[in-house]
Design a protein around this motif. Sequence first.
Motif, PDB file in Angstrom:
ATOM      1  N   MET A 136       3.705 -40.467 -60.876  1.00 52.87           N
ATOM      2  CA  MET A 136       4.968 -40.899 -61.441  1.00 52.87           C
ATOM      3  C   MET A 136       5.802 -39.669 -61.821  1.00 52.87           C
ATOM      4  SD  MET A 136       5.454 -43.567 -64.500  1.00 52.87           S
ATOM      5  CE  MET A 136       6.924 -43.552 -65.419  1.00 52.87           C
ATOM      6  N   ILE A 137       7.087 -39.739 -61.528  1.00 57.11           N
ATOM      7  CA  ILE A 137       7.996 -38.622 -61.839  1.00 57.11           C
ATOM      8  C   ILE A 137       8.439 -38.727 -63.292  1.00 57.11           C
ATOM      9  CG2 ILE A 137      10.199 -37.565 -61.297  1.00 57.11           C
ATOM     10  CD1 ILE A 137       9.972 -38.675 -58.502  1.00 57.11           C
ATOM     11  N   GLU A 138       8.342 -37.617 -63.986  1.00 57.85           N
ATOM     12  CA  GLU A 138       8.794 -37.614 -65.371  1.00 57.85           C
ATOM     13  C   GLU A 138      10.321 -37.641 -65.403  1.00 57.85           C
ATOM     14  OE1 GLU A 138       7.071 -34.646 -67.847  1.00 57.85           O
ATOM     15  OE2 GLU A 138       5.198 -34.689 -66.748  1.00 57.85           O
ATOM     16  N   PRO A 139      10.934 -38.297 -66.363  1.00 58.66           N
ATOM     17  CA  PRO A 139      12.400 -38.413 -66.404  1.00 58.66           C
ATOM     18  C   PRO A 139      13.094 -37.059 -66.587  1.00 58.66           C
ATOM     19  CG  PRO A 139      11.390 -39.607 -68.253  1.00 58.66           C
ATOM     20  CD  PRO A 139      10.288 -39.051 -67.414  1.00 58.66           C
ATOM     21  N   TYR A 140      12.466 -36.122 -67.287  1.00 62.82           N
ATOM     22  CA  TYR A 140      13.090 -34.829 -67.508  1.00 62.82           C
ATOM     23  C   TYR A 140      13.178 -34.025 -66.212  1.00 62.82           C
ATOM     24  CZ  TYR A 140      12.538 -35.791 -72.463  1.00 62.82           C
ATOM     25  OH  TYR A 140      12.593 -36.355 -73.700  1.00 62.82           O
ATOM     26  N   SER A 141      12.151 -34.045 -65.421  1.00 61.97           N
ATOM     27  CA  SER A 141      12.175 -33.270 -64.185  1.00 61.97           C
ATOM     28  C   SER A 141      13.175 -33.853 -63.192  1.00 61.97           C
ATOM     29  CB  SER A 141      10.775 -33.191 -63.565  1.00 61.97           C
ATOM     30  OG  SER A 141      10.327 -34.484 -63.211  1.00 61.97           O
ATOM     31  N   PHE A 142      13.303 -35.179 -63.168  1.00 62.86           N
ATOM     32  CA  PHE A 142      14.284 -35.807 -62.286  1.00 62.86           C
ATOM     33  C   PHE A 142      15.703 -35.418 -62.710  1.00 62.86           C
ATOM     34  CE2 PHE A 142      17.105 -39.374 -61.215  1.00 62.86           C
ATOM     35  CZ  PHE A 142      16.960 -39.362 -59.836  1.00 62.86           C
ATOM     36  N   THR A 143      15.992 -35.461 -63.987  1.00 58.02           N
ATOM     37  CA  THR A 143      17.318 -35.111 -64.515  1.00 58.02           C
ATOM     38  C   THR A 143      17.633 -33.645 -64.240  1.00 58.02           C
ATOM     39  OG1 THR A 143      17.015 -36.726 -66.279  1.00 58.02           O
ATOM     40  CG2 THR A 143      18.775 -35.126 -66.571  1.00 58.02           C
ATOM     41  N   ILE A 144      16.672 -32.785 -64.456  1.00 51.70           N
ATOM     42  CA  ILE A 144      16.871 -31.353 -64.197  1.00 51.70           C
ATOM     43  C   ILE A 144      17.116 -31.120 -62.707  1.00 51.70           C
ATOM     44  CG2 ILE A 144      15.726 -29.101 -64.201  1.00 51.70           C
ATOM     45  CD1 ILE A 144      14.420 -29.949 -66.848  1.00 51.70           C
ATOM     46  N   GLY A 145      16.399 -31.826 -61.854  1.00 50.65           N
ATOM     47  CA  GLY A 145      16.606 -31.697 -60.409  1.00 50.65           C
ATOM     48  C   GLY A 145      17.989 -32.143 -59.985  1.00 50.65           C
ATOM     49  N   VAL A 146      18.483 -33.244 -60.542  1.00 49.84           N
ATOM     50  CA  VAL A 146      19.829 -33.738 -60.216  1.00 49.84           C
ATOM     51  C   VAL A 146      20.886 -32.744 -60.689  1.00 49.84           C
ATOM     52  CG1 VAL A 146      21.507 -35.541 -60.735  1.00 49.84           C
ATOM     53  CG2 VAL A 146      19.166 -36.167 -60.173  1.00 49.84           C
ATOM     54  N   LEU A 147      20.733 -32.249 -61.892  1.00 44.55           N
ATOM     55  CA  LEU A 147      21.698 -31.279 -62.417  1.00 44.55           C
ATOM     56  C   LEU A 147      21.684 -29.984 -61.607  1.00 44.55           C
ATOM     57  CD1 LEU A 147      21.264 -31.716 -66.269  1.00 44.55           C
ATOM     58  CD2 LEU A 147      23.195 -32.437 -64.861  1.00 44.55           C
ATOM     59  N   THR A 148      20.511 -29.518 -61.227  1.00 48.18           N
ATOM     60  CA  THR A 148      20.397 -28.294 -60.430  1.00 48.18           C
ATOM     61  C   THR A 148      21.050 -28.484 -59.065  1.00 48.18           C
ATOM     62  OG1 THR A 148      18.348 -27.747 -61.558  1.00 48.18           O
ATOM     63  CG2 THR A 148      18.798 -26.602 -59.491  1.00 48.18           C
ATOM     64  N   THR A 149      20.797 -29.623 -58.436  1.00 46.40           N
ATOM     65  CA  THR A 149      21.395 -29.901 -57.135  1.00 46.40           C
ATOM     66  C   THR A 149      22.916 -29.964 -57.230  1.00 46.40           C
ATOM     67  OG1 THR A 149      19.428 -31.169 -56.530  1.00 46.40           O
ATOM     68  CG2 THR A 149      21.401 -31.500 -55.192  1.00 46.40           C
ATOM     69  N   GLY A 150      23.414 -30.621 -58.260  1.00 49.29           N
ATOM     70  CA  GLY A 150      24.869 -30.693 -58.462  1.00 49.29           C
ATOM     71  C   GLY A 150      25.478 -29.322 -58.678  1.00 49.29           C
ATOM     72  N   PHE A 151      24.795 -28.487 -59.445  1.00 47.94           N
ATOM     73  CA  PHE A 151      25.290 -27.138 -59.701  1.00 47.94           C
ATOM     74  C   PHE A 151      25.326 -26.308 -58.424  1.00 47.94           C
ATOM     75  CE2 PHE A 151      24.403 -22.675 -60.835  1.00 47.94           C
ATOM     76  CZ  PHE A 151      25.562 -22.407 -61.531  1.00 47.94           C
ATOM     77  N   VAL A 152      24.271 -26.393 -57.614  1.00 47.96           N
ATOM     78  CA  VAL A 152      24.203 -25.627 -56.372  1.00 47.96           C
ATOM     79  C   VAL A 152      25.290 -26.086 -55.399  1.00 47.96           C
ATOM     80  CG1 VAL A 152      22.776 -25.180 -54.327  1.00 47.96           C
ATOM     81  CG2 VAL A 152      21.779 -25.018 -56.603  1.00 47.96           C
ATOM     82  N   ILE A 153      25.509 -27.389 -55.299  1.00 44.11           N
ATOM     83  CA  ILE A 153      26.560 -27.905 -54.414  1.00 44.11           C
ATOM     84  C   ILE A 153      27.933 -27.428 -54.885  1.00 44.11           C
ATOM     85  CG2 ILE A 153      27.745 -30.011 -53.684  1.00 44.11           C
ATOM     86  CD1 ILE A 153      24.981 -31.359 -53.611  1.00 44.11           C
ATOM     87  N   ALA A 154      28.177 -27.492 -56.199  1.00 40.68           N
ATOM     88  CA  ALA A 154      29.464 -27.038 -56.731  1.00 40.68           C
ATOM     89  C   ALA A 154      29.648 -25.541 -56.544  1.00 40.68           C
ATOM     90  CB  ALA A 154      29.568 -27.394 -58.209  1.00 40.68           C
ATOM     91  N   LEU A 155      28.571 -24.790 -56.600  1.00 41.76           N
ATOM     92  CA  LEU A 155      28.647 -23.336 -56.477  1.00 41.76           C
ATOM     93  C   LEU A 155      28.966 -22.901 -55.054  1.00 41.76           C
ATOM     94  CD1 LEU A 155      28.204 -20.698 -58.082  1.00 41.76           C
ATOM     95  CD2 LEU A 155      25.837 -20.764 -57.346  1.00 41.76           C
ATOM     96  N   PHE A 156      28.396 -23.596 -54.082  1.00 43.69           N
ATOM     97  CA  PHE A 156      28.545 -23.156 -52.707  1.00 43.69           C
ATOM     98  C   PHE A 156      29.627 -23.874 -51.912  1.00 43.69           C
ATOM     99  CE2 PHE A 156      24.188 -21.702 -53.631  1.00 43.69           C
ATOM    100  CZ  PHE A 156      24.387 -20.360 -53.366  1.00 43.69           C
ATOM    101  N   THR A 157      30.301 -24.854 -52.480  1.00 41.73           N
ATOM    102  CA  THR A 157      31.428 -25.448 -51.766  1.00 41.73           C
ATOM    103  C   THR A 157      32.606 -24.510 -51.898  1.00 41.73           C
ATOM    104  OG1 THR A 157      32.032 -26.730 -53.711  1.00 41.73           O
ATOM    105  CG2 THR A 157      30.710 -27.846 -52.036  1.00 41.73           C
ATOM    106  N   ASN A 158      33.309 -24.319 -50.817  1.00 43.31           N
ATOM    107  CA  ASN A 158      34.406 -23.362 -50.790  1.00 43.31           C
ATOM    108  C   ASN A 158      35.727 -24.116 -50.770  1.00 43.31           C
ATOM    109  OD1 ASN A 158      35.907 -21.093 -50.610  1.00 43.31           O
ATOM    110  ND2 ASN A 158      35.316 -20.554 -48.527  1.00 43.31           N
ATOM    111  N   GLU A 159      36.246 -24.434 -51.943  1.00 42.27           N
ATOM    112  CA  GLU A 159      37.528 -25.108 -52.038  1.00 42.27           C
ATOM    113  C   GLU A 159      38.580 -24.093 -52.455  1.00 42.27           C
ATOM    114  OE1 GLU A 159      37.666 -28.589 -54.412  1.00 42.27           O
ATOM    115  OE2 GLU A 159      35.710 -29.273 -53.738  1.00 42.27           O
ATOM    116  N   GLU A 160      39.581 -23.943 -51.608  1.00 37.64           N
ATOM    117  CA  GLU A 160      40.679 -23.046 -51.929  1.00 37.64           C
ATOM    118  C   GLU A 160      41.670 -23.810 -52.800  1.00 37.64           C
ATOM    119  OE1 GLU A 160      41.199 -19.834 -50.974  1.00 37.64           O
ATOM    120  OE2 GLU A 160      39.233 -19.767 -50.039  1.00 37.64           O
TER     121      GLU A 160
END
Length: 80
Positions: free
Chosen positions: A1-25
């Motif tokens: 079973m996935i712990e709720p904290y690790s799932f939340t941290i994974g979602v936040l990390t993924t969102g941060f990485v996507i926001a960091l590497f998208t190139n919007e002028e």
Amino acid sequence: MIEPYSFTIGVLTTGFVIALFTNEEKEEPDEEKKEEQEVNNYTGKIVTLSCQTCRKLKRHKELQPYLFECIKCKRKVDLR
């Protein structure tokens, strides 16, 4: 079973990485474009002074010796 904290941290990390590497002028606001055009068309002296109306350091163009006008708000600054 996935712990709720690790799932939340994974979602936040993924969102941060996507926001960091998208190139919007981001486009400059129309006000800054107009200001740049005015500066490019003006052949006199341009200085950076503190504007009392804008309450920031803004560029001013020299109208007469020691008489400057804010490019943004058109307030005149007399240093005579």
